[in-house]
Scaffold this motif. Structure first.
Motif, short mmCIF file in Angstrom:
data_model
loop_
_atom_site.label_atom_id
_atom_site.label_comp_id
_atom_site.label_asym_id
_atom_site.label_seq_id
_atom_site.Cartn_x
_atom_site.Cartn_y
_atom_site.Cartn_z
N GLY A 163 0.82 -1.20 0.00
CA GLY A 163 0.00 0.00 0.00
C GLY A 163 0.86 1.26 0.00
O GLY A 163 0.53 2.24 -0.67
N ALA A 164 1.97 1.23 0.74
CA ALA A 164 2.86 2.39 0.78
C ALA A 164 3.51 2.60 -0.58
O ALA A 164 3.69 3.75 -1.04
CB ALA A 164 3.92 2.20 1.85
N VAL A 165 3.88 1.51 -1.26
CA VAL A 165 4.47 1.62 -2.59
C VAL A 165 3.47 2.22 -3.56
O VAL A 165 3.79 3.13 -4.33
CB VAL A 165 4.94 0.24 -3.10
CG1 VAL A 165 5.35 0.32 -4.57
CG2 VAL A 165 6.10 -0.28 -2.26
N ARG A 166 2.24 1.73 -3.51
CA ARG A 166 1.22 2.23 -4.42
C ARG A 166 0.91 3.70 -4.17
O ARG A 166 0.68 4.48 -5.10
CB ARG A 166 -0.04 1.38 -4.30
CG ARG A 166 0.14 -0.02 -4.87
CD ARG A 166 -1.11 -0.87 -4.71
NE ARG A 166 -0.94 -2.17 -5.35
CZ ARG A 166 -1.83 -3.16 -5.28
NH1 ARG A 166 -2.95 -2.99 -4.57
NH2 ARG A 166 -1.61 -4.30 -5.90
N GLU A 167 0.90 4.10 -2.92
CA GLU A 167 0.66 5.50 -2.58
C GLU A 167 1.79 6.39 -3.11
O GLU A 167 1.54 7.48 -3.63
CB GLU A 167 0.54 5.67 -1.07
CG GLU A 167 0.27 7.09 -0.61
CD GLU A 167 -1.03 7.66 -1.16
OE1 GLU A 167 -1.10 8.89 -1.36
OE2 GLU A 167 -1.98 6.87 -1.37
N ALA A 168 3.02 5.90 -3.02
CA ALA A 168 4.17 6.65 -3.54
C ALA A 168 4.07 6.79 -5.07
O ALA A 168 4.31 7.87 -5.62
CB ALA A 168 5.47 5.95 -3.16
N LEU A 169 3.72 5.71 -5.74
CA LEU A 169 3.59 5.75 -7.20
C LEU A 169 2.46 6.69 -7.62
O LEU A 169 2.57 7.42 -8.61
CB LEU A 169 3.34 4.35 -7.75
CG LEU A 169 4.47 3.33 -7.53
CD1 LEU A 169 4.08 1.98 -8.13
CD2 LEU A 169 5.78 3.82 -8.12
N ARG A 170 1.37 6.67 -6.88
CA ARG A 170 0.23 7.54 -7.17
C ARG A 170 0.65 9.01 -7.04
O ARG A 170 0.29 9.85 -7.86
CB ARG A 170 -0.93 7.21 -6.25
CG ARG A 170 -2.20 8.01 -6.55
CD ARG A 170 -3.45 7.37 -5.97
NE ARG A 170 -3.24 6.85 -4.63
CZ ARG A 170 -3.24 5.55 -4.32
NH1 ARG A 170 -3.43 4.64 -5.25
NH2 ARG A 170 -3.06 5.15 -3.07
N ALA A 171 1.42 9.31 -5.99
CA ALA A 171 1.87 10.69 -5.78
C ALA A 171 2.78 11.15 -6.92
O ALA A 171 2.67 12.29 -7.39
CB ALA A 171 2.59 10.80 -4.44
N LEU A 172 3.66 10.29 -7.37
CA LEU A 172 4.59 10.65 -8.46
C LEU A 172 3.85 10.77 -9.79
O LEU A 172 4.22 11.57 -10.64
CB LEU A 172 5.71 9.61 -8.56
CG LEU A 172 6.69 9.61 -7.38
CD1 LEU A 172 7.65 8.43 -7.48
CD2 LEU A 172 7.46 10.92 -7.32
N LYS A 173 2.80 9.96 -9.96
CA LYS A 173 1.99 10.08 -11.17
C LYS A 173 1.29 11.43 -11.20
O LYS A 173 1.24 12.10 -12.24
CB LYS A 173 0.96 8.96 -11.22
CG LYS A 173 0.05 9.04 -12.44
CD LYS A 173 -1.02 7.96 -12.42
CE LYS A 173 -1.98 8.12 -13.60
NZ LYS A 173 -3.07 7.12 -13.57
N GLU A 174 0.76 11.87 -10.06
CA GLU A 174 0.07 13.16 -9.98
C GLU A 174 1.02 14.32 -10.24
O GLU A 174 0.63 15.37 -10.75
CB GLU A 174 -0.60 13.30 -8.61
CG GLU A 174 -1.78 12.37 -8.41
CD GLU A 174 -2.38 12.48 -7.01
OE1 GLU A 174 -1.82 13.24 -6.19
OE2 GLU A 174 -3.40 11.81 -6.76
N LYS A 175 2.30 14.14 -9.91
CA LYS A 175 3.29 15.17 -10.16
C LYS A 175 3.74 15.18 -11.62
O LYS A 175 4.50 16.07 -12.04
CB LYS A 175 4.51 14.98 -9.26
CG LYS A 175 4.25 15.26 -7.80
CD LYS A 175 5.50 15.09 -6.96
CE LYS A 175 6.50 16.22 -7.22
NZ LYS A 175 7.63 16.17 -6.26
N GLY A 176 3.30 14.18 -12.38
CA GLY A 176 3.66 14.12 -13.80
C GLY A 176 4.98 13.43 -14.06
O GLY A 176 5.52 13.52 -15.18
N MET A 177 5.52 12.73 -13.07
CA MET A 177 6.82 12.09 -13.24
C MET A 177 6.71 10.65 -13.71
O MET A 177 7.68 10.10 -14.27
CB MET A 177 7.61 12.13 -11.92
CG MET A 177 7.84 13.54 -11.41
SD MET A 177 8.97 13.61 -10.00
CE MET A 177 10.54 13.29 -10.81
N LEU A 178 5.57 10.02 -13.47
CA LEU A 178 5.37 8.63 -13.85
C LEU A 178 4.09 8.46 -14.66
O LEU A 178 3.17 9.28 -14.55
CB LEU A 178 5.28 7.72 -12.62
CG LEU A 178 6.48 7.59 -11.69
CD1 LEU A 178 6.12 6.68 -10.53
CD2 LEU A 178 7.70 7.07 -12.43
#
Length: 258
Positions: A46-61
């Motif tokens: 869950g922590a990994v997915r939350e991190a990926l979601r945050a980076l996606k929202e920043k436009g990095m992923l």
């Protein structure tokens, strides 16, 4: 490194972001699987997915689905940067004079860089494009949308001629967001004629490598723009709201509201 306890998802995101910014993970490359990152960072999935979601929202992923899916480092294009800055400008209205002042200083700097760095082919293209605008504006009933688009393309071309990507991004953002009320210059015949003539003069001076005369033409454009804005904007709020919404008020709409 193992993520810090208490804010594991944030720490995971920071570590991945640092790796991307340092060039250890290049645009287009995929990150390890969620299971692998869970083991590397010693956190929950869950922590990994939350991190990926945050980076996606920043436009990095970008997250791709399917058998070959996963998290991939996103290639940020100039258009993405310009679109984001344009949205910011729309949401933070400024006074007409502040916008005109900023644009004038940007144009002066870009013009000097274009004269110093652009090759002959780019200079001639700018001049030819300005002359096409002049011809289109001279028609009996010119299409104002077409004229506006031609004007935007001239500004973007001038930005590219600076050979400085930051100026190109900013010029692109300004043209997407709003273009210093330039549309008003094309809606009135006398200002329209003077504006396109001045564009040709500016392009000609750039092509002939005459920086002082080119800067004089830039200044003349903004003299025209200030006069036009003063004549047409009895209510600055109306114009700013229209720019924010991406709609240019027609002369009739402006006169009614004024």
């Amino acid at each position: 490194m193992p993520a810090k306890s208490g804010r594991s998802s944030e720490d995971v995101a920071l570590q991945i972001e640092a790796a991307i910014l340092a060039g250890r993970i290049m645009p287009g490359e995929s990150l390890p699987s969620e299971r692998e990152m869970q083991q590397q960072f010693q956190v929950s999935r869950g922590a990994v997915r939350e991190a990926l979601r945050a980076l996606k929202e920043k436009g990095m992923l970008e997250i791709r689905k399917g058998a070959k899916g996963g998290a991939f480092v996103k290639q940020v294009e100039v258009s993405n940067v310009s679109a984001s800055l344009a949205l910011f400008l729309k949401q933070h209205p400024v006074a007409p004079e502040q916008l005109v002042e900023f644009r004038e200083n940007i144009d002066r700097t870009v013009t000097m860089l274009a004269i110093a760095r652009a090759d002959d082919a780019a200079r001639q293209k700018l001049l030819e494009s300005a002359r096409k605008l002049q011809v289109a504006a001279a028609e009996t009933d010119p299409d104002l949308e077409v004229l506006g688009e031609m004007d935007r393309e001239l500004n973007l071309l001038l930005g590219r001629m600076s050979h400085n990507p930051i100026f190109e991004w900013v010029m692109g953002a300004l043209q997407q967001g709003f273009s210093s009320y330039d549309y008003a210059l094309y809606e009135e015949e006398d200002f329209r004629r003077q504006t396109v003539d001045n564009w040709v003069e500016t392009a000609r001076r750039i092509a002939e490598n005459e920086p002082m005369l080119a800067l004089s033409s830039i200044s003349n454009h903004y003299v025209l723009l200030r006069r036009c804005v003063e004549r047409r904007t009895g209510d600055e709020g109306t114009i700013v709201q229209a720019q924010q919404s991406g709609i240019n008020p027609t002369p009739n709409e402006q006169s009614e509201e004024i």
